[in-house]
Scaffold this active site. Sequence first.
Site, PDB file in Angstrom:
ATOM      1  N   GLY A 148     -21.275 -28.114  -2.139  1.00  0.00           N
ATOM      2  CA  GLY A 148     -19.920 -28.774  -2.515  1.00  0.00           C
ATOM      3  C   GLY A 148     -18.571 -28.255  -1.764  1.00  0.00           C
ATOM      4  O   GLY A 148     -18.777 -26.895  -1.733  1.00  0.00           O
ATOM      5  N   CYS A 149     -17.796 -28.953  -1.780  1.00  0.00           N
ATOM      6  CA  CYS A 149     -16.756 -28.507  -0.946  1.00  0.00           C
ATOM      7  C   CYS A 149     -15.755 -27.605  -2.053  1.00  0.00           C
ATOM      8  O   CYS A 149     -15.133 -26.828  -1.380  1.00  0.00           O
ATOM      9  CB  CYS A 149     -15.702 -29.630  -0.569  1.00  0.00           C
ATOM     10  SG  CYS A 149     -15.097 -30.925  -2.097  1.00  0.00           S
ATOM     11  N   TYR A 150     -15.648 -27.822  -3.102  1.00  0.00           N
ATOM     12  CA  TYR A 150     -15.109 -26.818  -4.094  1.00  0.00           C
ATOM     13  C   TYR A 150     -15.951 -25.701  -4.365  1.00  0.00           C
ATOM     14  O   TYR A 150     -15.283 -24.613  -4.076  1.00  0.00           O
ATOM     15  CB  TYR A 150     -14.801 -27.611  -5.677  1.00  0.00           C
ATOM     16  CG  TYR A 150     -13.780 -28.475  -5.724  1.00  0.00           C
ATOM     17  CD1 TYR A 150     -12.459 -27.979  -5.345  1.00  0.00           C
ATOM     18  CD2 TYR A 150     -13.895 -29.814  -6.346  1.00  0.00           C
ATOM     19  CE1 TYR A 150     -11.147 -29.153  -5.532  1.00  0.00           C
ATOM     20  CE2 TYR A 150     -12.914 -30.553  -6.415  1.00  0.00           C
ATOM     21  CZ  TYR A 150     -11.421 -30.231  -6.146  1.00  0.00           C
ATOM     22  OH  TYR A 150     -10.499 -31.015  -6.462  1.00  0.00           O
ATOM     23  N   THR A 153     -15.329 -23.318  -1.112  1.00  0.00           N
ATOM     24  CA  THR A 153     -13.881 -22.809  -1.052  1.00  0.00           C
ATOM     25  C   THR A 153     -13.879 -21.603  -2.075  1.00  0.00           C
ATOM     26  O   THR A 153     -13.574 -20.360  -1.681  1.00  0.00           O
ATOM     27  CB  THR A 153     -12.935 -23.530  -1.483  1.00  0.00           C
ATOM     28  OG1 THR A 153     -12.866 -24.858  -1.077  1.00  0.00           O
ATOM     29  CG2 THR A 153     -11.624 -22.976  -0.858  1.00  0.00           C
TER      30      THR A 153
END
Length: 346
Positions: A148-150, A153
């Site tokens: 996932g993008c979160y 990061t």
Amino acid sequence: MTFTVAVSGASGYAGGEVLRLLAGHPEVQIGAISAHSNAGERLGSLQPHLHALADRVLDDTTADVLAGHDVVVLALPHGASAAVAAELAERSPRTLVIDAGADHRLESAADWERFYGTDHAGTWPYGLPELPGQRERLAGATRIAVPGCYPTTSILALAPGFAAGLLETRDVVIVAASGTSGAGRAAKPHLLGSEVMGGMSPYGVGGGHRHTPEIEQGLAQAAGEPVQISFTPTLAPMPRGILATATARLKEGVTADRVRAAWEDAYGPERFVHLLPEGQWPTTKAVVGSNHVVMQLAVDPHAGRVIVTAALDNLTKGTAGGALQSMNIALGLPEQLGLEIQGVAP
């Protein structure tokens, strides 16, 4: 050798970004392009920026359409990839299947059932090459789960400190702001421009966001033991990008010099993850449209914590770029192939 790549979910933001990057990849030929509710429509009417593919007509997302390609990218909503992947396993067992959705990311069936409410479909190799030991798991893989993008990061922000044994595994706090494209392309009233512009808002507060167990899973892999986090996402008035601020308590006696050295050692050799020079802080504008992550850290001696701020483009490194980077590794291609596009400014 040229590899054929099919993309499902091509009418959405993630699928469109996958196609944008594939169009510039020198070793691939774009095969079937499919969707579900938008099947039969011309791609250019839905993704007008994809000029080279504008006249392609979307097929329906079925195993018949996707089978026979060297690579299939499933850019589908969570819960939709598993059934298609299972059919492909029977119809096209040698195909590399890359799931850009959530279905195959989590190792814990209990976590999946708690946060997603359906049966767990199994776990695939995790497509975050910069996580310690992960490139070896991706080499030659035929199944890849894109993070996932979160989590991309957040894990990248703190993994060096956990891998070096510098951080306490409890009392880890992450607050991240995402652009509205992270919620997908489906029309939602709270994502209307008039609702979003000029303001920010939190959601998934109190440990309820589905990316929480995925972040803990990635950080635990780096640490070699369980990591407990408090994660709060926020919605920012921008179309794409994530800015995450992640903090963790330092172990007794850990100095600021040791902290910085750990991040420099981890990311100095990396092509896409950059620890900025001291005094320079990340901005989401610096990574728009690119596969790059920029970060900076500071040690707060009063609180005994490290603070890491990291920025990436949620659709590129946070989804499609991560998919292509992992694909390159699995196929034995140079990892950076098709991904060396720089950011856009102003």
